[in-house]
Design a protein around this motif. Structure first.
Motif, PDB file in Angstrom:
ATOM      1  N   GLY A 121       2.299   9.897  -5.145  1.00  0.00           N
ATOM      2  CA  GLY A 121       2.411   8.958  -4.041  1.00  0.00           C
ATOM      3  C   GLY A 121       2.199   9.531  -2.661  1.00  0.00           C
ATOM      4  N   GLU A 122       1.645  10.753  -2.572  1.00  0.00           N
ATOM      5  CA  GLU A 122       1.431  11.361  -1.260  1.00  0.00           C
ATOM      6  C   GLU A 122       0.241  10.771  -0.508  1.00  0.00           C
ATOM      7  OE1 GLU A 122       1.515  15.642  -0.831  1.00  0.00           O
ATOM      8  OE2 GLU A 122       2.647  15.837  -2.701  1.00  0.00           O
ATOM      9  N   LEU A 123      -0.711  10.179  -1.218  1.00  0.00           N
ATOM     10  CA  LEU A 123      -1.952   9.753  -0.579  1.00  0.00           C
ATOM     11  C   LEU A 123      -2.092   8.247  -0.434  1.00  0.00           C
ATOM     12  CD1 LEU A 123      -4.413  12.244  -2.329  1.00  0.00           C
ATOM     13  CD2 LEU A 123      -3.571  12.342   0.029  1.00  0.00           C
ATOM     14  N   LEU A 124      -1.341   7.472  -1.219  1.00  0.00           N
ATOM     15  CA  LEU A 124      -1.467   6.016  -1.181  1.00  0.00           C
ATOM     16  C   LEU A 124      -0.089   5.366  -1.168  1.00  0.00           C
ATOM     17  CD1 LEU A 124      -4.247   5.421  -3.883  1.00  0.00           C
ATOM     18  CD2 LEU A 124      -4.497   5.083  -1.409  1.00  0.00           C
ATOM     19  N   PRO A 125       0.060   4.265  -0.431  1.00  0.00           N
ATOM     20  CA  PRO A 125       1.286   3.480  -0.566  1.00  0.00           C
ATOM     21  C   PRO A 125       1.455   3.022  -2.016  1.00  0.00           C
ATOM     22  CG  PRO A 125      -0.032   2.748   1.314  1.00  0.00           C
ATOM     23  CD  PRO A 125      -0.894   3.684   0.527  1.00  0.00           C
ATOM     24  N   SER A 126       2.697   2.771  -2.415  1.00  0.00           N
ATOM     25  CA  SER A 126       2.990   2.475  -3.823  1.00  0.00           C
ATOM     26  C   SER A 126       2.187   1.292  -4.353  1.00  0.00           C
ATOM     27  CB  SER A 126       4.483   2.232  -4.010  1.00  0.00           C
ATOM     28  OG  SER A 126       4.941   1.160  -3.186  1.00  0.00           O
ATOM     29  N   HIS A 127       2.026   0.253  -3.532  1.00  0.00           N
ATOM     30  CA  HIS A 127       1.257  -0.918  -3.983  1.00  0.00           C
ATOM     31  C   HIS A 127      -0.165  -0.536  -4.337  1.00  0.00           C
ATOM     32  CE1 HIS A 127      -0.652  -4.857  -4.082  1.00  0.00           C
ATOM     33  NE2 HIS A 127      -1.522  -4.418  -3.193  1.00  0.00           N
ATOM     34  N   TRP A 128      -0.775   0.312  -3.526  1.00  0.00           N
ATOM     35  CA  TRP A 128      -2.177   0.658  -3.749  1.00  0.00           C
ATOM     36  C   TRP A 128      -2.336   1.691  -4.855  1.00  0.00           C
ATOM     37  CZ3 TRP A 128      -5.614  -2.598  -2.243  1.00  0.00           C
ATOM     38  CH2 TRP A 128      -5.296  -3.475  -1.195  1.00  0.00           C
ATOM     39  N   LEU A 129      -1.317   2.505  -5.075  1.00  0.00           N
ATOM     40  CA  LEU A 129      -1.365   3.401  -6.230  1.00  0.00           C
ATOM     41  C   LEU A 129      -1.275   2.596  -7.521  1.00  0.00           C
ATOM     42  CD1 LEU A 129      -1.485   6.232  -7.413  1.00  0.00           C
ATOM     43  CD2 LEU A 129       0.996   6.420  -7.070  1.00  0.00           C
ATOM     44  N   ARG A 130      -0.449   1.551  -7.515  1.00  0.00           N
ATOM     45  CA  ARG A 130      -0.387   0.675  -8.695  1.00  0.00           C
ATOM     46  C   ARG A 130      -1.727   0.003  -8.942  1.00  0.00           C
ATOM     47  NH1 ARG A 130       4.751  -0.590  -6.521  1.00  0.00           N
ATOM     48  NH2 ARG A 130       3.959  -2.546  -5.642  1.00  0.00           N
ATOM     49  N   GLU A 131      -2.407  -0.414  -7.887  1.00  0.00           N
ATOM     50  CA  GLU A 131      -3.749  -0.994  -8.033  1.00  0.00           C
ATOM     51  C   GLU A 131      -4.703   0.006  -8.680  1.00  0.00           C
ATOM     52  OE1 GLU A 131      -5.351  -3.817  -7.339  1.00  0.00           O
ATOM     53  OE2 GLU A 131      -3.913  -5.005  -6.192  1.00  0.00           O
ATOM     54  N   ARG A 185      -6.467  -3.528 -16.067  1.00  0.00           N
ATOM     55  CA  ARG A 185      -6.737  -4.852 -16.647  1.00  0.00           C
ATOM     56  C   ARG A 185      -8.156  -5.339 -16.364  1.00  0.00           C
ATOM     57  NH1 ARG A 185      -1.627  -8.085 -14.404  1.00  0.00           N
ATOM     58  NH2 ARG A 185      -2.195  -6.773 -12.603  1.00  0.00           N
ATOM     59  N   THR A 186      -8.676  -5.067 -15.170  1.00  0.00           N
ATOM     60  CA  THR A 186     -10.037  -5.521 -14.854  1.00  0.00           C
ATOM     61  C   THR A 186     -11.044  -4.918 -15.815  1.00  0.00           C
ATOM     62  OG1 THR A 186      -9.490  -5.771 -12.519  1.00  0.00           O
ATOM     63  CG2 THR A 186     -11.820  -5.593 -13.068  1.00  0.00           C
ATOM     64  N   ALA A 187     -10.837  -3.656 -16.178  1.00  0.00           N
ATOM     65  CA  ALA A 187     -11.750  -2.958 -17.094  1.00  0.00           C
ATOM     66  C   ALA A 187     -11.227  -2.987 -18.529  1.00  0.00           C
ATOM     67  CB  ALA A 187     -11.955  -1.523 -16.642  1.00  0.00           C
ATOM     68  N   HIS A 188     -10.327  -3.922 -18.819  1.00  0.00           N
ATOM     69  CA  HIS A 188      -9.833  -4.149 -20.174  1.00  0.00           C
ATOM     70  C   HIS A 188      -9.275  -2.882 -20.804  1.00  0.00           C
ATOM     71  CE1 HIS A 188     -11.797  -8.001 -19.668  1.00  0.00           C
ATOM     72  NE2 HIS A 188     -12.930  -7.372 -19.385  1.00  0.00           N
ATOM     73  N   GLY A 189      -8.499  -2.137 -20.018  1.00  0.00           N
ATOM     74  CA  GLY A 189      -7.815  -0.960 -20.519  1.00  0.00           C
ATOM     75  C   GLY A 189      -8.596   0.330 -20.429  1.00  0.00           C
ATOM     76  N   SER A 190      -9.872   0.258 -20.068  1.00  0.00           N
ATOM     77  CA  SER A 190     -10.715   1.448 -20.110  1.00  0.00           C
ATOM     78  C   SER A 190     -10.649   2.312 -18.859  1.00  0.00           C
ATOM     79  CB  SER A 190     -12.178   1.042 -20.330  1.00  0.00           C
ATOM     80  OG  SER A 190     -12.354   0.436 -21.579  1.00  0.00           O
ATOM     81  N   TYR A 191     -10.384   1.711 -17.696  1.00  0.00           N
ATOM     82  CA  TYR A 191     -10.538   2.433 -16.427  1.00  0.00           C
ATOM     83  C   TYR A 191      -9.704   1.743 -15.368  1.00  0.00           C
ATOM     84  CZ  TYR A 191     -13.421   5.425 -13.295  1.00  0.00           C
ATOM     85  OH  TYR A 191     -13.891   6.388 -12.423  1.00  0.00           O
ATOM     86  N   GLY A 192      -9.128   2.543 -14.471  1.00  0.00           N
ATOM     87  CA  GLY A 192      -8.473   1.979 -13.306  1.00  0.00           C
ATOM     88  C   GLY A 192      -9.456   1.960 -12.150  1.00  0.00           C
ATOM     89  N   MET A 193      -9.163   2.742 -11.113  1.00  0.00           N
ATOM     90  CA  MET A 193     -10.089   2.893  -9.987  1.00  0.00           C
ATOM     91  C   MET A 193     -10.207   4.385  -9.680  1.00  0.00           C
ATOM     92  SD  MET A 193      -8.837  -0.248  -7.542  1.00  0.00           S
ATOM     93  CE  MET A 193      -8.740  -1.921  -8.210  1.00  0.00           C
ATOM     94  N   GLY A 194     -11.236   5.002 -10.196  1.00  0.00           N
ATOM     95  CA  GLY A 194     -11.396   6.439 -10.035  1.00  0.00           C
ATOM     96  C   GLY A 194     -10.485   7.261 -10.921  1.00  0.00           C
ATOM     97  N   LEU A 195      -9.785   6.614 -11.832  1.00  0.00           N
ATOM     98  CA  LEU A 195      -8.903   7.259 -12.810  1.00  0.00           C
ATOM     99  C   LEU A 195      -9.021   6.525 -14.133  1.00  0.00           C
ATOM    100  CD1 LEU A 195      -5.567   7.544 -10.753  1.00  0.00           C
ATOM    101  CD2 LEU A 195      -7.000   9.470 -11.446  1.00  0.00           C
TER     102      LEU A 195
END
Length: 380
Positions: free
Chosen positions: A292-302, A307-317
């Motif tokens: 949590g050093e780089l993103l607020p908690s809400h945006w780290l959860r995003e 779910r958008t990638a149906h379990g395969s990918y988050g955003m850059g992770l």
């Protein structure tokens, strides 16, 4: 820096695995590992030599992980391999083969995507863009042709690889230096895949790099340096731009056919994979990001929402569920002559980065076995 050698010569060198104890320190898609390879501990014991350095943290001592690393070299899949693990109690470095040191700089490939996604989400947190913005909102008229339409694609779709945009490196084979516009134009000569489905495409992150520049007036590299590299003191991490050489110190890099590809034009990947880094820096970055050093908690959860990638990918992770039930988060990076993988627990408190100085392990079971050896609880 060692002199160039052929891959055949390197593979003939007997393996030496060195463990250095250090003082405590302050797509792929979803991969489910059901039956990791069993590691021969007799073989591992014959390879491991513990240094006379300060004692290694018991929590980080992992003969099974070291054996899994050594197998990458003993099975002839890489001239050399190295790893750095860290948790709250300290860090541990191990290597197999000849030609890699802990302080070496290397090309980190698609790990660039995690840095870029972090910048985009920081801009979203600052209300300078929205993930629901269309590509056209920032790059009007650019994405058109062969059925592609930037008016129908959101930044979220780019971040999660659900845009359907063709991967330009499928045509260039990751060997042809191109500008961002050239990369996009190559992709737009092909019809899109099904929009909304996960399909890993380097084109998505080339476009995100262009969006960052449009929003901020600075390149994605400048923004990442200001927002991530400088605050975290990642002194071994850089965006080379058009520079073809690696900073010192560094070893050699070899393609799958044994050619020396240490000098490489990073425009073969651009915003999708140009990063140069070190083992220490990547461990530090992923630990900081997930804690949590780089993103607020809400945006780290995003970022962690798959779910958008149906379990395969988050955003850059992306997540990997291990056979013991633990899920680790991170990314891999593959570019000619270099393969690197970072994985961490979701809280960032335990992290592992390993690398080989070639295109990657030929046996795809090697990486899952290594991750399971490191992150799954061990019983005596």
């Amino acid at each position: 820096m060692s002199s160039p050698r052929t891959a055949r010569t390197l593979l003939a060198i007997p393996v030496s695995l060195a463990l250095l104890g250090l003082a405590p320190s302050g797509p792929s898609g979803l991969i489910s590992i059901h039956s990791p390879s069993r590691v021969s501990m007799a073989t591992a014991d014959s390879l491991i030599r513990v240094s006379a350095a300060p004692a290694v943290s018991p929590a980080l001592t992992s003969p099974t992980t070291d054996a899994a690393l050594a197998r990458l070299v003993t099975r002839g899949e890489a001239p050399a391999a190295a790893m750095l693990a860290r948790d709250d109690s300290g860090s541990r470095f191990a290597r197999a083969g000849d030609g890699i040191a802990r302080s070496d700089h290397f090309r980190a490939g698609s790990i660039t995507k995690t840095f870029l996604a972090t910048v985009v989400l920081q801009l979203a947190a600052e209300h300078r863009l929205s993930l629901s913005d269309s590509v056209d909102d920032h790059l009007p008229g650019l994405v058109r042709g062969a059925g592609n339409d930037g008016r129908r694609l959101t930044l979220r779709a780019l971040l999660t690889h659900t845009s359907g945009l063709y991967d330009f490196t499928a045509d260039t084979k990751g060997a042809v230096p191109v500008t961002p516009l050239q990369a996009v134009h190559i992709a737009l000569t092909h019809p899109p895949a099904h929009r909304g489905r996960f399909a890993y495409s380097n084109t998505n992150y080339v476009l995100l790099g262009m969006v960052v520049e449009q929003v901020t007036g600075d390149s994605y590299a400048t923004e990442a340096e200001r927002r991530i590299i400088t605050p975290l003191r990642l002194t071994g991490t850089s965006f080379p731009g058009t520079g073809t050489s690696l900073p010192s110190p560094h070893g050699r890099a070899y393609s799958a056919d044994g050619s020396d590809v240490t000098a490489l034009d990073p425009r073969v990947a651009g915003a999708a994979g140009e990063l140069i880094s070190t083992l220490d820096d990547l461990d530090r970055f992923y630990s900081a990001l997930l804690s949590g050093e780089l993103l607020p908690s809400h945006w780290l959860r995003e970022m962690l929402d798959t779910r958008t990638a149906h379990g395969s990918y988050g955003m850059g992770l992306f997540p990997v569920k291990l056979p013991c039930g633990t899920t680790v988060w991170g990314h891999n990076g593959r570019i000619s002559g270099s393969y690197v993988r970072t994985a961490a627990t979701v809280d960032g408190r335990r992290v592992l980065t390993f690398r080989v100085n070639t295109d990657g392990p030929a046996d795809q079971d090697r990486e899952p076995a290594l991750l399971a050896a490191e992150f799954c609880p061990r019983t005596s």
